[in-house]
Design an enzyme around this catalytic site. Structure first.
Site, PDB file in Angstrom:
ATOM      1  N   LYS A  71       7.755   1.710  -7.179  1.00 57.87           N
ATOM      2  CA  LYS A  71       8.990   1.317  -6.469  1.00 57.87           C
ATOM      3  C   LYS A  71       9.478   0.023  -7.099  1.00 57.87           C
ATOM      4  O   LYS A  71       8.687  -0.735  -7.667  1.00 57.87           O
ATOM      5  CB  LYS A  71       8.684   1.080  -4.983  1.00 57.87           C
ATOM      6  CG  LYS A  71       9.907   1.112  -4.086  1.00 57.87           C
ATOM      7  CD  LYS A  71      10.285   2.526  -3.696  1.00 57.87           C
ATOM      8  CE  LYS A  71      11.628   2.573  -3.015  1.00 57.87           C
ATOM      9  NZ  LYS A  71      11.924   3.897  -2.458  1.00 57.87           N
ATOM     10  N   ASP A  91      17.617   4.178  -4.218  1.00 57.46           N
ATOM     11  CA  ASP A  91      17.147   3.923  -2.856  1.00 57.46           C
ATOM     12  C   ASP A  91      18.295   3.142  -2.201  1.00 57.46           C
ATOM     13  O   ASP A  91      19.441   3.232  -2.667  1.00 57.46           O
ATOM     14  CB  ASP A  91      15.825   3.124  -2.871  1.00 57.46           C
ATOM     15  CG  ASP A  91      15.168   3.025  -1.487  1.00 57.46           C
ATOM     16  OD1 ASP A  91      14.611   4.025  -1.018  1.00 57.46           O
ATOM     17  OD2 ASP A  91      15.229   1.952  -0.858  1.00 57.46           O
TER      18      ASP A  91
HETATM   19  P1  NDP Z   1      21.977   3.771   1.311  1.00 56.21           P
HETATM   20  O1  NDP Z   1      22.093   2.434   0.692  1.00 56.21           O
HETATM   21  O2  NDP Z   1      22.782   4.900   0.781  1.00 56.21           O
HETATM   22  O3  NDP Z   1      22.276   3.657   2.869  1.00 56.21           O
HETATM   23  C1  NDP Z   1      21.541   2.826   3.699  1.00 56.21           C
HETATM   24  C2  NDP Z   1      22.145   2.858   5.085  1.00 56.21           C
HETATM   25  O4  NDP Z   1      21.260   2.184   5.974  1.00 56.21           O
HETATM   26  C3  NDP Z   1      23.476   2.143   5.163  1.00 56.21           C
HETATM   27  O5  NDP Z   1      24.258   2.720   6.173  1.00 56.21           O
HETATM   28  C4  NDP Z   1      23.028   0.729   5.550  1.00 56.21           C
HETATM   29  O6  NDP Z   1      24.014  -0.032   6.239  1.00 56.21           O
HETATM   30  C5  NDP Z   1      21.880   1.008   6.487  1.00 56.21           C
HETATM   31  N1  NDP Z   1      20.952  -0.124   6.457  1.00 56.21           N
HETATM   32  C6  NDP Z   1      20.325  -0.641   5.374  1.00 56.21           C
HETATM   33  N2  NDP Z   1      19.574  -1.706   5.728  1.00 56.21           N
HETATM   34  C7  NDP Z   1      19.754  -1.857   7.049  1.00 56.21           C
HETATM   35  C8  NDP Z   1      19.254  -2.769   8.001  1.00 56.21           C
HETATM   36  N3  NDP Z   1      18.416  -3.756   7.636  1.00 56.21           N
HETATM   37  N4  NDP Z   1      19.631  -2.613   9.303  1.00 56.21           N
HETATM   38  C9  NDP Z   1      20.486  -1.629   9.666  1.00 56.21           C
HETATM   39  N5  NDP Z   1      20.999  -0.731   8.805  1.00 56.21           N
HETATM   40  C10 NDP Z   1      20.632  -0.841   7.524  1.00 56.21           C
HETATM   41  O7  NDP Z   1      20.404   4.123   1.266  1.00 56.21           O
HETATM   42  P2  NDP Z   1      19.681   5.519   1.431  1.00 56.21           P
HETATM   43  O8  NDP Z   1      20.446   6.387   2.352  1.00 56.21           O
HETATM   44  O9  NDP Z   1      19.356   6.015   0.071  1.00 56.21           O
HETATM   45  O10 NDP Z   1      18.298   5.085   2.089  1.00 56.21           O
HETATM   46  C11 NDP Z   1      18.097   5.033   3.504  1.00 56.21           C
HETATM   47  C12 NDP Z   1      16.615   5.103   3.817  1.00 56.21           C
HETATM   48  O11 NDP Z   1      16.075   6.311   3.274  1.00 56.21           O
HETATM   49  C13 NDP Z   1      15.763   3.985   3.219  1.00 56.21           C
HETATM   50  O12 NDP Z   1      14.681   3.701   4.097  1.00 56.21           O
HETATM   51  C14 NDP Z   1      15.213   4.613   1.949  1.00 56.21           C
HETATM   52  O13 NDP Z   1      14.018   3.989   1.515  1.00 56.21           O
HETATM   53  C15 NDP Z   1      14.954   6.023   2.448  1.00 56.21           C
HETATM   54  N6  NDP Z   1      14.833   7.030   1.400  1.00 56.21           N
HETATM   55  C16 NDP Z   1      15.861   7.259   0.510  1.00 56.21           C
HETATM   56  C17 NDP Z   1      15.732   8.219  -0.460  1.00 56.21           C
HETATM   57  C18 NDP Z   1      16.841   8.581  -1.369  1.00 56.21           C
HETATM   58  O14 NDP Z   1      16.701   9.588  -2.070  1.00 56.21           O
HETATM   59  N7  NDP Z   1      17.948   7.872  -1.392  1.00 56.21           N
HETATM   60  C19 NDP Z   1      14.455   8.968  -0.628  1.00 56.21           C
HETATM   61  C20 NDP Z   1      13.486   8.719   0.418  1.00 56.21           C
HETATM   62  C21 NDP Z   1      13.676   7.755   1.362  1.00 56.21           C
HETATM   63  P3  NDP Z   1      24.765  -1.235   5.488  1.00 56.21           P
HETATM   64  O15 NDP Z   1      25.786  -0.576   4.617  1.00 56.21           O
HETATM   65  O16 NDP Z   1      25.333  -2.065   6.576  1.00 56.21           O
HETATM   66  O17 NDP Z   1      23.707  -1.973   4.699  1.00 56.21           O
END
Ligand code: NDP
Length: 446
Positions: free
Chosen positions: A126, A166
């Site tokens: 990671k 991510d």
């Molecule tokens: P994105 O950046 O596309 O989206 C993240 C979302 O979560 C946004 O809406 C963001 O809001 C919100 N968010 C992020 N940090 C916080 C926080 N501290 N508190 C509240 N809301 C928050 O990321 P992903 O969709 O790719 O990832 C989301 C989750 O899924 C993570 O935990 C990631 O590790 C996990 N994941 C992702 C994978 C992938 O293929 N992308 C694979 C496996 C797991 P804002 O815009 O306000 O920051």
């Protein structure tokens, strides 16, 4: 056993100070696998517990870049190469101001077990940066990505370490990272996954994590002869995972009623249907706006500033934002309101107290390392297509993804079944561990 685990965790905490998320992730796994270690002298002889929690390599570097006003900015860059026993390091890059060593170590550690569960030959890694892409111009994001890769390129490669996206790293960032890697190495190769479809990407990769979390929930619901049809679903986040979890759950007949970002939650009682989701995708992926704007477009929905979705009544919850986003109290509220299934799109979104509530109330609970493994699994499929220089049609990738989510579910059932209850935490941890631990034993002390 509790005493042995406590003593082990004391050492982990002392040797890795100020890394609470890493301690949390290790504890959850160690509690599940300790009986397996006690029953297998070969794991003790090889000291697998101590070795598996220590990254094979940690790379930490300076990332200087110039903003649009001509100011020189500096961020921290990281890559944690956690475990390569069963394949090249594989795992995403996160760009978010909260990124630090402990958070990336927790994510890399989880990734090892998750990748093992996918049935594909991928080790765990990671990386990322405390860079915040929010509010930055495309030019700034590009210059940052180029500077980041100017160091990272020496440590990664299609047979060594293959990063993906991510939080904060989507198609745009992968494009900039790939472009500069190609220029530096003068080779066109599958060094990153999540690439654009015209330049080596796989169909279904953008959808895979969200779809996979829904497929996994579908498998869990199936064990109780239930399905998504007619279910009300609460989803957090509004990024990559949340968007495609919404799409698939809706397609399977559910009504998704919430989405959120770090400022608040929208609650749409009528459901976030296909047209509304298309609007959210444009808002988030193109205009890069805030979720509160949803209620200006759809005024019958409600916006809850500063709130998370978990007070909203639902049958299924798919947390898809970030770690520790469901507290013990919020888990209790979910269950009280009738939630029967939690499938984690995000990594470690439930606090330990929340997990205790799910297990105590015996609801269907799919931990992230099983439920969101569809993303990395499809990255693995992208790597295979790149090696063979072919691209599979959408239906083929989707059907392989469904098959992989089914087999992950089967592994969880095999190792987690206790009477008529399935402890998916134990199932995923033990199932993921055995393959990696056996490979480590086979390969000697390295
Ligand atoms: P994105 O950046 O596309 O989206 C993240 C979302 O979560 C946004 O809406 C963001 O809001 C919100 N968010 C992020 N940090 C916080 C926080 N501290 N508190 C509240 N809301 C928050 O990321 P992903 O969709 O790719 O990832 C989301 C989750 O899924 C993570 O935990 C990631 O590790 C996990 N994941 C992702 C994978 C992938 O293929 N992308 C694979 C496996 C797991 P804002 O815009 O306000 O920051």
């Amino acid at each position: 056993m509790a005493k042995a685990v406590d003593a082990f965790m004391k050492r982990v905490t002392a040797r890795n100070p100020n890394e609470p998320e890493f301690h949390q992730a290790v504890k959850e796994v160690v509690e599940s696998i300790w009986p397996v270690i006690e029953q297998n002298p070969k794991y003790q002889a090889a000291n697998i517990p101590e070795r598996i929690i220590e990254p094979e390599r940690v790379i930490l570097f300076r990332v200087p870049w110039v903003d649009d006003e001509g100011n020189v900015q500096v961020n921290k860059g990281y890559r944690i190469e956690m475990n390569s026993a069963i394949g090249p390091y594989k795992g995403g890059l996160r760009f978010h101001p909260s990124v630090n060593l402990g958070i990336l170590k927790f994510l890399a550690f989880e990734q090892v077990f998750k990748n093992s569960l996918t049935t594909l030959p991928m080790g765990g890694g990671k990386g990322g940066s405390d860079f915040d892409p929010k509010g930055k111009s495309d030019g700034e994001v590009m210059r940052f990505c180029q500077s980041f890769m100017l160091e990272l390129f020496r440590h990664v490669g299609p047979n060594t370490d293959v990063p993906a996206g991510d939080i904060g790293v989507g198609g745009r960032e992968i494009g900039y990272l790939f472009g500069i890697y190609k220029r530096l190495r003068n080779e066109f190769t599958g060094v990153l996954t999540g690439k654009g479809i015209n330049w080596g990407g796989s169909l279904i990769r953008p959808e895979a994590t969200g779809y996979g979390a829904v497929y996994f929930a579908q498998e869990m619901l199936g064990t109780r002869k239930e399905s998504f049809k007619g279910k009300t679903v609460a989803i957090s986040g509004s990024g990559n995972v949340a968007q495609f979890a919404t799409e698939k759950a809706t397609e399977l007949g559910a009504k998704v009623v919430t989405l959120s970002d770090s400022n608040g939650t929208v609650h749409d009682k009528d459901g976030i249907d296909k047209a509304k989701l298309a609007w959210v995708m444009e808002l988030k992926n193109v205009r890069r706006g805030r979720i509160r704007e949803y209620v200006e477009q759809y005024p019958t929905a409600e916006y809850m500033e500063g709130a998370r979705p978990w007070s909203v009544k639902c049958d299924v919850a798919i947390p898809s934002a970030t770690q520790n986003e469901i507290s013990k109290e919020e888990a209790a509220t979910l269950v009280k309101n009738g939630c029967v299934c939690v499938s984690e799109g995000a990594n470690m979104p439930s606090e330990p107290g929340a997990i205790d509530v799910y297990l105590d109330k015996k609801i269907l609970y799919g931990p992230g390392k099983a439920a969101n493994a569809g993303g990395v699994a499809t990255s693995g499929l992208e790597m295979s297509q790149n090696s063979m220089r072919i691209s599979w049609p959408r239906e083929e990738v989707d059907s392989r993804l469904q098959q992989i989510m089914k087999s992950i579910h089967e592994v969880c059932v095999r190792y987690g079944k206790e009477g008529d209850f399935i402890d998916y935490v134990k199932g995923a941890n033990v199932g993921g561990f055995i393959k990696v631990a056996d490979a480590m034993v086979d390969q000697g002390v390295v």
